[in-house]
Design a protein around this motif. Structure first.
Motif, PDB file in Angstrom:
ATOM      1  N   ALA A 302       0.828  -1.197   0.000  1.00 34.67           N
ATOM      2  CA  ALA A 302       0.000   0.000   0.000  1.00 34.67           C
ATOM      3  C   ALA A 302       0.870   1.256   0.000  1.00 34.67           C
ATOM      4  O   ALA A 302       1.929   1.298   0.631  1.00 34.67           O
ATOM      5  N   HIS A 303       0.392   2.276  -0.711  1.00 35.90           N
ATOM      6  CA  HIS A 303       1.053   3.582  -0.716  1.00 35.90           C
ATOM      7  C   HIS A 303       0.293   4.466   0.275  1.00 35.90           C
ATOM      8  O   HIS A 303      -0.766   5.001  -0.032  1.00 35.90           O
ATOM      9  N   ARG A 304       0.844   4.609   1.450  1.00 32.73           N
ATOM     10  CA  ARG A 304       0.128   5.263   2.546  1.00 32.73           C
ATOM     11  C   ARG A 304       0.191   6.786   2.425  1.00 32.73           C
ATOM     12  O   ARG A 304       1.196   7.346   1.988  1.00 32.73           O
ATOM     13  N   ALA A 305      -0.906   7.399   2.877  1.00 31.01           N
ATOM     14  CA  ALA A 305      -1.003   8.851   2.960  1.00 31.01           C
ATOM     15  C   ALA A 305      -2.089   9.177   3.974  1.00 31.01           C
ATOM     16  O   ALA A 305      -2.958   8.331   4.255  1.00 31.01           O
ATOM     17  N   PRO A 306      -2.080  10.361   4.575  1.00 29.20           N
ATOM     18  CA  PRO A 306      -3.142  10.711   5.529  1.00 29.20           C
ATOM     19  C   PRO A 306      -4.514  10.714   4.858  1.00 29.20           C
ATOM     20  O   PRO A 306      -4.714  11.359   3.826  1.00 29.20           O
ATOM     21  N   PRO A 334      -8.104   8.970  16.297  1.00 28.62           N
ATOM     22  CA  PRO A 334      -8.189  10.109  15.372  1.00 28.62           C
ATOM     23  C   PRO A 334      -8.914   9.726  14.091  1.00 28.62           C
ATOM     24  O   PRO A 334      -8.918   8.556  13.680  1.00 28.62           O
ATOM     25  N   ALA A 335      -9.508  10.698  13.439  1.00 26.83           N
ATOM     26  CA  ALA A 335     -10.242  10.431  12.199  1.00 26.83           C
ATOM     27  C   ALA A 335      -9.305  10.222  11.019  1.00 26.83           C
ATOM     28  O   ALA A 335      -9.662   9.546  10.050  1.00 26.83           O
ATOM     29  N   THR A 336      -8.098  10.784  11.078  1.00 26.80           N
ATOM     30  CA  THR A 336      -7.139  10.687   9.973  1.00 26.80           C
ATOM     31  C   THR A 336      -6.177   9.525  10.212  1.00 26.80           C
ATOM     32  O   THR A 336      -5.501   9.474  11.240  1.00 26.80           O
ATOM     33  N   TRP A 337      -6.132   8.595   9.243  1.00 24.74           N
ATOM     34  CA  TRP A 337      -5.249   7.432   9.327  1.00 24.74           C
ATOM     35  C   TRP A 337      -4.231   7.488   8.201  1.00 24.74           C
ATOM     36  O   TRP A 337      -4.457   8.120   7.173  1.00 24.74           O
ATOM     37  N   LEU A 338      -3.108   6.807   8.414  1.00 25.85           N
ATOM     38  CA  LEU A 338      -2.068   6.720   7.390  1.00 25.85           C
ATOM     39  C   LEU A 338      -2.285   5.431   6.596  1.00 25.85           C
ATOM     40  O   LEU A 338      -1.734   4.367   6.920  1.00 25.85           O
ATOM     41  N   VAL A 339      -3.100   5.511   5.546  1.00 23.77           N
ATOM     42  CA  VAL A 339      -3.471   4.349   4.737  1.00 23.77           C
ATOM     43  C   VAL A 339      -3.555   4.777   3.272  1.00 23.77           C
ATOM     44  O   VAL A 339      -3.394   5.956   2.939  1.00 23.77           O
ATOM     45  N   GLU A 340      -3.833   3.803   2.398  1.00 24.30           N
ATOM     46  CA  GLU A 340      -4.073   4.105   0.990  1.00 24.30           C
ATOM     47  C   GLU A 340      -5.567   4.279   0.776  1.00 24.30           C
ATOM     48  O   GLU A 340      -6.354   3.356   1.024  1.00 24.30           O
ATOM     49  N   LEU A 446      -5.299  -2.786  10.361  1.00 25.80           N
ATOM     50  CA  LEU A 446      -4.309  -2.121   9.513  1.00 25.80           C
ATOM     51  C   LEU A 446      -3.175  -1.598  10.389  1.00 25.80           C
ATOM     52  O   LEU A 446      -3.283  -0.534  11.002  1.00 25.80           O
ATOM     53  N   PRO A 447      -2.068  -2.334  10.527  1.00 27.51           N
ATOM     54  CA  PRO A 447      -0.971  -1.934  11.413  1.00 27.51           C
ATOM     55  C   PRO A 447      -0.323  -0.613  10.974  1.00 27.51           C
ATOM     56  O   PRO A 447      -0.343  -0.239   9.801  1.00 27.51           O
ATOM     57  N   GLU A 448       0.275   0.046  11.984  1.00 26.43           N
ATOM     58  CA  GLU A 448       1.055   1.274  11.775  1.00 26.43           C
ATOM     59  C   GLU A 448       0.276   2.357  11.038  1.00 26.43           C
ATOM     60  O   GLU A 448       0.854   3.135  10.288  1.00 26.43           O
TER      61      GLU A 448
END
Length: 451
Positions: A302-306, A334-340, A446-448
């Motif tokens: 996955a290419h993670r982003a907020p 928090p509502a914002t996660w570091l995911v794709e 979804l780790p990290e």
């Protein structure tokens, strides 16, 4: 019983080996030191006894010898007690009562026969050394030497050697742990690389220059990964190319089916039914092709982003005509996660669609956390998933109880497989369990993804 790991076994072997070696050396050292000290003590006792016997013999050569006074004149210190057997009578210092009991009968007989003798015996739990020296046919002289101080020395020596043996065993265990830690480091690197590859990261490689003895292993491993990556890429491209090639004729068929559908009122009943079936199958075929294209694209990490996951979940609900009140965010999350974004959006869409189609409708979408991992729970009001189906429901072309068949219905059998693959791309996983009160609960981890 659980089998011990390689590092534990090697460390234990080092510790046991060091303990056996140190214990053997300690026993040998103790025995040699003990014999040396005892021999030296015997030689010292013999010299002292012969000297005292000479003094006693000189004292007895007078006309009226005072035996007790002669014995008192001896400088024997606190560790030697003199005893004289003269004309059948025993003489000792007044302060040495019971000393004659320490002299064995056999030793008395040997000395009485004119031979000097030495013997170690125990008296009242204490070890003593008895030295006998013949003076004349009617007189024999004995000295009883206490070995208490020597025994204390032996105890201190034994304690010291035992402590050294234990320390050597501990050092051996530490050496074994250190050796295995560095010796197994290449295997740890292989395991780490294998885990990355299993998670979809085919860029993981081993450093061929890290250890000259493992160059062949590293090179072979890297070649294997290269070939595996090439084969997977070929398969992915084949699936993507086939899916893209199918899109054009499918679009043509879909356009033709829509024309037939619009002219249904001009068709007889059988033709209208057939045209409707064709349109439904074309629509299902299009969804299948789209899912296959998504699967072909989802092999990479996955290419993670907020991403605002709450808004994403509400958008997924609106797209299916569901109330956004189904979405609940845990208080400390928090509502914002570091995911794709694309992958999480499809996870939510597929799970909600699965709940609508097979689960009697969604009962809630819970967004929570497990440490630094974000969790997505989608609950439904359906009959739940049987235990025997939970291990295979995320396989491709599997739908519910038709676990190992293609099954029937409008689904493609790829929706949950896509959920599992998108979770794996985030180094996570998806499971299904029972919802309290009935129904199924799908949990995506979804780790990290959270601070």
């Amino acid at each position: 019983m659980r089998r011990l790991g390689l590092r534990t076994r090697v460390t234990a072997a080092f510790a046991v080996g060091a303990l056996l070696l140190s214990a053997s050396m300690a026993l040998v050292s103790y025995e040699l030191t003990r014999r040396s000290l005892l021999d030296e003590r015997e030689r010292t006792a013999l010299r002292a006894a012969y000297f005292d016997a000479t003094v006693v013999r000189a004292g007895l050569d007078t006309d009226t010898p005072d035996v007790v006074e002669v014995l008192r004149s001896l400088d024997t210190g606190g560790s030697r007690r003199p005893v004289l057997h003269l004309d059948g009578e025993w003489y000792a210092r007044a302060a040495d009562p019971g000393t004659t009991a320490a002299i064995p009968v056999e030793l008395r007989q040997v000395v009485a026969d004119g031979e000097p003798a030495v013997q170690r015996v125990r008296v009242d739990g204490q070890s003593v050394l008895v030295v006998g020296v013949p003076l004349s046919s009617s007189a024999t002289y004995f000295e009883v030497n206490s070995l208490r101080e020597l025994e204390q020395t032996f105890q201190v020596l034994a304690l010291a050697l035992t402590t050294v043996a234990i320390m050597v065993a501990g050092s051996g265990a530490a050496l074994g742990w250190y050796a295995t830690r560095h010796g197994l480091r290449p295997l740890t690197a292989v395991a780490d690389a294998a885990e990355k590859i299993a998670a979809g990261d085919f860029t993981a490689r081993l450093d061929t220059a890290s250890d000259p003895d493992l160059t062949r292993l590293s090179s072979s491993f890297n070649q294997m990964v290269d070939r595996l990556a090439q084969r997977i890429e070929r398969d992915r491209r084949f699936a993507a190319d086939v899916s893209h090639e199918l899109r054009s004729p499918l679009q043509t068929l879909a356009a033709a089916a829509s024309v037939l559908a619009r002219r249904r009122e001009h068709q007889d009943e059988r033709t209208a039914i057939a045209a409707g079936l064709v349109a439904d199958e074309i629509d299902r075929f299009q969804r299948l092709v789209n899912d296959l294209i998504d699967l072909a694209r989802s092999d990479q990490p996955a290419h993670r982003a907020p991403v605002d996951v709450v808004a994403l979940a509400r958008d997924a609900c609106r797209a299916l005509g569901l109330p956004t009140a189904l979405v609940h965010l845990a208080p400390d999350v928090p509502a914002t996660w570091l995911v794709e974004r694309r992958r999480v959006a499809q996870i939510l869409a597929n799970l909600l669609d699965n709940a609508v189609t097979y689960g009697g409708g969604p009962a809630g979408v819970q967004l929570g956390r497990d440490g630094s991992a974000g969790t997505i729970e989608v609950e439904d009001d359906g009959p739940g998933v049987p235990v025997e189906d939970r291990d295979v429901i995320f396989d491709r072309f599997v739908r519910g109880r038709a676990a190992h068949t293609r099954g029937t219905g409008d689904g493609t059998g790829l929706g949950l497989a896509l959920v599992a693959q998108h979770a794996t791309a985030h180094a996570g996983h998806v499971t299904v369990g029972d919802r309290p009160g009935g129904g199924a609960c799908f949990l995506v981890t979804l780790p990290e993804s959270l601070p």
